[in-house]
Design a protein around this motif. Structure first.
Motif, PDB file in Angstrom:
ATOM      1  N   PRO A 112       0.824  -1.215   0.000  1.00  0.00           N
ATOM      2  CA  PRO A 112       0.000   0.000   0.000  1.00  0.00           C
ATOM      3  C   PRO A 112       0.860   1.268   0.000  1.00  0.00           C
ATOM      4  N   ALA A 113       0.356   2.275  -0.678  1.00  0.00           N
ATOM      5  CA  ALA A 113       1.028   3.580  -0.700  1.00  0.00           C
ATOM      6  C   ALA A 113       0.377   4.456   0.358  1.00  0.00           C
ATOM      7  N   GLN A 114       1.189   4.950   1.269  1.00  0.00           N
ATOM      8  CA  GLN A 114       0.683   5.789   2.351  1.00  0.00           C
ATOM      9  C   GLN A 114       1.255   7.184   2.244  1.00  0.00           C
ATOM     10  N   GLY A 115       0.394   8.173   2.396  1.00  0.00           N
ATOM     11  CA  GLY A 115       0.840   9.555   2.473  1.00  0.00           C
ATOM     12  C   GLY A 115       1.190  10.211   1.161  1.00  0.00           C
ATOM     13  N   GLY A 116       1.112   9.483   0.061  1.00  0.00           N
ATOM     14  CA  GLY A 116       1.448  10.036  -1.244  1.00  0.00           C
ATOM     15  C   GLY A 116       2.094   8.972  -2.106  1.00  0.00           C
ATOM     16  N   ILE A 117       2.384   9.339  -3.343  1.00  0.00           N
ATOM     17  CA  ILE A 117       2.985   8.394  -4.282  1.00  0.00           C
ATOM     18  C   ILE A 117       3.840   9.158  -5.279  1.00  0.00           C
ATOM     19  N   THR A 118       4.982   8.577  -5.637  1.00  0.00           N
ATOM     20  CA  THR A 118       5.852   9.138  -6.664  1.00  0.00           C
ATOM     21  C   THR A 118       6.027   8.098  -7.755  1.00  0.00           C
ATOM     22  N   ALA A 119       5.819   8.524  -8.991  1.00  0.00           N
ATOM     23  CA  ALA A 119       6.034   7.657 -10.151  1.00  0.00           C
ATOM     24  C   ALA A 119       7.187   8.231 -10.957  1.00  0.00           C
ATOM     25  N   SER A 120       8.126   7.368 -11.339  1.00  0.00           N
ATOM     26  CA  SER A 120       9.308   7.799 -12.088  1.00  0.00           C
ATOM     27  C   SER A 120       9.446   6.959 -13.344  1.00  0.00           C
ATOM     28  N   GLY A 121       9.579   7.649 -14.495  1.00  0.00           N
ATOM     29  CA  GLY A 121       9.730   6.949 -15.766  1.00  0.00           C
ATOM     30  C   GLY A 121      10.793   7.598 -16.629  1.00  0.00           C
ATOM     31  N   LYS A 122      11.371   6.798 -17.516  1.00  0.00           N
ATOM     32  CA  LYS A 122      12.381   7.299 -18.444  1.00  0.00           C
ATOM     33  C   LYS A 122      12.483   6.345 -19.623  1.00  0.00           C
ATOM     34  N   VAL A 123      12.744   6.905 -20.795  1.00  0.00           N
ATOM     35  CA  VAL A 123      12.967   6.115 -22.003  1.00  0.00           C
ATOM     36  C   VAL A 123      14.459   6.149 -22.298  1.00  0.00           C
ATOM     37  N   ASP A 124      15.019   4.992 -22.640  1.00  0.00           N
ATOM     38  CA  ASP A 124      16.434   4.894 -22.963  1.00  0.00           C
ATOM     39  C   ASP A 124      16.782   5.840 -24.113  1.00  0.00           C
ATOM     40  N   PRO A 125      17.919   6.546 -24.031  1.00  0.00           N
ATOM     41  CA  PRO A 125      18.292   7.498 -25.083  1.00  0.00           C
ATOM     42  C   PRO A 125      18.359   6.889 -26.490  1.00  0.00           C
ATOM     43  N   SER A 126      18.776   5.635 -26.611  1.00  0.00           N
ATOM     44  CA  SER A 126      18.828   5.021 -27.944  1.00  0.00           C
ATOM     45  C   SER A 126      17.419   4.825 -28.511  1.00  0.00           C
ATOM     46  N   VAL A 127      16.466   4.532 -27.644  1.00  0.00           N
ATOM     47  CA  VAL A 127      15.073   4.398 -28.068  1.00  0.00           C
ATOM     48  C   VAL A 127      14.517   5.775 -28.421  1.00  0.00           C
ATOM     49  N   ALA A 128      14.905   6.790 -27.661  1.00  0.00           N
ATOM     50  CA  ALA A 128      14.450   8.158 -27.933  1.00  0.00           C
ATOM     51  C   ALA A 128      14.856   8.590 -29.337  1.00  0.00           C
ATOM     52  N   ALA A 129      16.071   8.258 -29.745  1.00  0.00           N
ATOM     53  CA  ALA A 129      16.528   8.628 -31.088  1.00  0.00           C
ATOM     54  C   ALA A 129      15.680   7.949 -32.160  1.00  0.00           C
ATOM     55  N   GLU A 130      15.290   6.703 -31.938  1.00  0.00           N
ATOM     56  CA  GLU A 130      14.450   5.982 -32.896  1.00  0.00           C
ATOM     57  C   GLU A 130      13.042   6.578 -32.944  1.00  0.00           C
ATOM     58  N   ILE A 131      12.502   6.964 -31.796  1.00  0.00           N
ATOM     59  CA  ILE A 131      11.176   7.602 -31.763  1.00  0.00           C
ATOM     60  C   ILE A 131      11.202   8.878 -32.598  1.00  0.00           C
ATOM     61  N   GLN A 132      12.188   9.696 -32.381  1.00  0.00           N
ATOM     62  CA  GLN A 132      12.298  10.962 -33.113  1.00  0.00           C
ATOM     63  C   GLN A 132      12.434  10.719 -34.606  1.00  0.00           C
ATOM     64  N   ARG A 133      13.261   9.755 -34.985  1.00  0.00           N
ATOM     65  CA  ARG A 133      13.448   9.447 -36.396  1.00  0.00           C
ATOM     66  C   ARG A 133      12.136   8.988 -37.030  1.00  0.00           C
ATOM     67  N   ALA A 134      11.428   8.087 -36.344  1.00  0.00           N
ATOM     68  CA  ALA A 134      10.178   7.549 -36.880  1.00  0.00           C
ATOM     69  C   ALA A 134       9.130   8.652 -37.045  1.00  0.00           C
ATOM     70  N   LEU A 135       8.958   9.472 -36.033  1.00  0.00           N
ATOM     71  CA  LEU A 135       7.947  10.531 -36.116  1.00  0.00           C
ATOM     72  C   LEU A 135       8.293  11.553 -37.193  1.00  0.00           C
ATOM     73  N   GLN A 136       9.548  11.894 -37.296  1.00  0.00           N
ATOM     74  CA  GLN A 136       9.963  12.851 -38.327  1.00  0.00           C
ATOM     75  C   GLN A 136       9.789  12.276 -39.730  1.00  0.00           C
ATOM     76  N   ALA A 137       9.838  10.949 -39.852  1.00  0.00           N
ATOM     77  CA  ALA A 137       9.644  10.291 -41.151  1.00  0.00           C
ATOM     78  C   ALA A 137       8.162  10.019 -41.426  1.00  0.00           C
ATOM     79  N   GLY A 138       7.290  10.445 -40.511  1.00  0.00           N
ATOM     80  CA  GLY A 138       5.861  10.223 -40.701  1.00  0.00           C
ATOM     81  C   GLY A 138       5.404   8.826 -40.347  1.00  0.00           C
TER      82      GLY A 138
END
Length: 144
Positions: free
Chosen positions: A82-108
């Motif tokens: 159980p989470a008491q008193g609050g909750i923190t969520a932390s996320g991150k995408v690997d930089p190599s995956v980030a480069a592929e996301i950007q390339r794909a979106l820029q290519a449509g």
């Protein structure tokens, strides 16, 4: 990200790291965020985690995100305690995956992105983990 009604209702603090990480923090739980056992309610925890997961995908897409349609395709969550008193969520995408996301979106092209999100309570105790698949697609209005 801080002006969305959902984030405002949750009363989240959102921190964007220079490394592309996103932390969403529920520091001030409202009575409607708490379940009958006195813990942060599961759907509220999911909401906090979704902000971190989708936010990390948006951060990874960079400027290409401004013209993309972004939605959660699937999600799993494993509550460990159980989470008491609050909750923190932390996320991150690997930089190599980030480069592929950007390339794909820029290519449509579309891209599905796996984002792992860790959950801790106000004391830093691990309370669970989530895995999101975030779908990022070129915005249909941009295709002419």
């Amino acid at each position: 990200m801080k002006t969305m009604p959902w984030i405002e209702w949750l009363d989240l603090d959102t921190e964007l790291g220079e490394d592309g990480s996103v932390r969403s923090i529920l520091r001030r739980p409202k009575p409607e965020h708490i379940n009958h056992n006195g813990h942060v309610n599961a759907p509220v925890i999911y909401g906090v985690a979704e902000v971190a997961g989708a936010g990390a995908a948006v951060m990874a897409a960079g400027a290409a995100a401004t013209s993309a349609y972004i939605v959660i395709r699937s999600a799993t969550i494993e509550y460990q305690r159980p989470a008491q008193g609050g909750i923190t969520a932390s996320g991150k995408v690997d930089p190599s995956v980030a480069a592929e996301i950007q390339r794909a979106l820029q290519a449509g092209e579309g891209q599905d992105v796996d984002v792992d999100v860790s959950l801790t309570d106000q004391d830093g105790t691990i309370t669970g983990a989530c895995k999101f698949v975030v779908s990022m697609r070129p915005n249909r209005t941009d295709r002419g």
